[in-house]
Design an enzyme around this catalytic site. Structure first.
Site, short mmCIF file in Angstrom:
data_model
loop_
_atom_site.label_atom_id
_atom_site.label_comp_id
_atom_site.label_asym_id
_atom_site.label_seq_id
_atom_site.Cartn_x
_atom_site.Cartn_y
_atom_site.Cartn_z
N SER A 185 0.84 -1.19 0.00
CA SER A 185 0.00 0.00 0.00
C SER A 185 0.88 1.24 0.00
CB SER A 185 -0.90 0.00 1.24
OG SER A 185 -1.64 1.20 1.33
N TYR A 213 -2.06 -0.80 10.43
CA TYR A 213 -2.10 -1.04 8.98
C TYR A 213 -0.83 -0.52 8.31
CZ TYR A 213 -3.95 -1.06 4.19
OH TYR A 213 -4.13 -1.29 2.85
#
Length: 265
Positions: free
Chosen positions: A142, A156
């Site tokens: 990501s 995350y």
């Protein structure tokens, strides 16, 4: 011949969202598929692919955090198709909370899925690749963690940034054995995970969060999962035969602006 015809791909987190989009693109290009997920929609997605694209698809209900389950998923794929050429390690989770309130159980949930799950998936795939003489791995990282972050994303961001390091380490270790490893760095796509994050961000009006994200992206929209699937297909195909250890940003330009208000637009 389409670019994935004759290839066998295993895709984790394949029932919904980004994984489903990846599977749709892989099916479009002729790959045989093993779809791995815990979600009850798994077989529905598989049947849709069979009907729309006429490809062979098997499903495995498995938890990526369980190494033995991923070994079994690879074994079932090889038993069905005779080989495994591409591993798409896509399964991931994101939950938001202030860091001071982020409990250990939720932290470990991110580590179990986003780090251990990718580790297990890659390790099971690489063992098979070594036996058959090569293969390709595509990891879903990501922009979050490695390039940018928002408040509440500590777990995350930490776990997704780790995927960049894993990609590079595996790429170096196995380059001389015909195994390529690359990762994608997605901004935002319209997926159930992003919709859940929007709900956590603004329970009263989650759609306003989605709209705000789109407005901050130079292209003024979120990605369609199939657009990300096209990148996964490229990295899984022979078209990317001289690429390994790369991290490719696919974010509609969202990480480009220096500020929100400055400039002539």
């Amino acid at each position: 011949m389409t670019k994935l015809e004759g290839k066998v791909a295993l895709i984790t987190g394949a029932a919904l969202g980004l994984g489903r989009g990846i599977a749709q693109v892989y099916a479009k290009y002729g790959a045989k598929l093993c779809l791995v997920d815990l979600a009850p929609q798994l077989e529905t997605t598989a049947q849709e692919l069979r009907q729309e694209f006429g490809v062979e698809v098997i499903t495995v209900t498995a938890d990526v955090a369980d190494a033995s389950m991923m070994e079994e998923a690879v074994a079932k794929t090889v038993a069905q198709f005779g080989q495994l050429n591409i591993v798409c390690s896509n399964a991931g989770v994101c939950r938001l909370a202030p860091f001071e309130n982020f409990d250990a159980a939720m932290r470990d949930f991110h580590i179990d899925v986003n780090i251990k799950g990718v580790w297990n998936t890659c390790q099971a795939g690489i063992k098979q690749f070594l036996e058959q003489g090569g293969g390709t791995i595509v990891i879903a990282s990501s922009v979050t963690g490695d390039l940018v972050a928002d408040a509440g994303e500590a777990a995350y961001a930490m776990t997704k940034a780790a995927m960049v390091g894993l990609t590079k380490a595996l790429a170096v270790e196995y380059a001389d054995r015909n195994i390529r490893v690359n990762c994608t760095q997605l901004g935002y796509a319209r997926t159930p995970m992003v919709e859940k994050m929007a709900q956590e961000s603004n329970p009263e009006d989650p759609e306003s969060v989605i709209t705000g994200i789109a407005q901050s992206v130079p292209m003024k929209r979120l990605a369609d999962p199939k657009e990300v699937g096209e990148l996964f297909a490229f990295l899984g195909s022979d078209e990317s035969s001289y690429l390994t250890g790369t991290q490719i940003v696919i974010d509609g330009g969202s990480t480009l602006p220096e500020t929100i208000g400055m400039g002539t637009n």
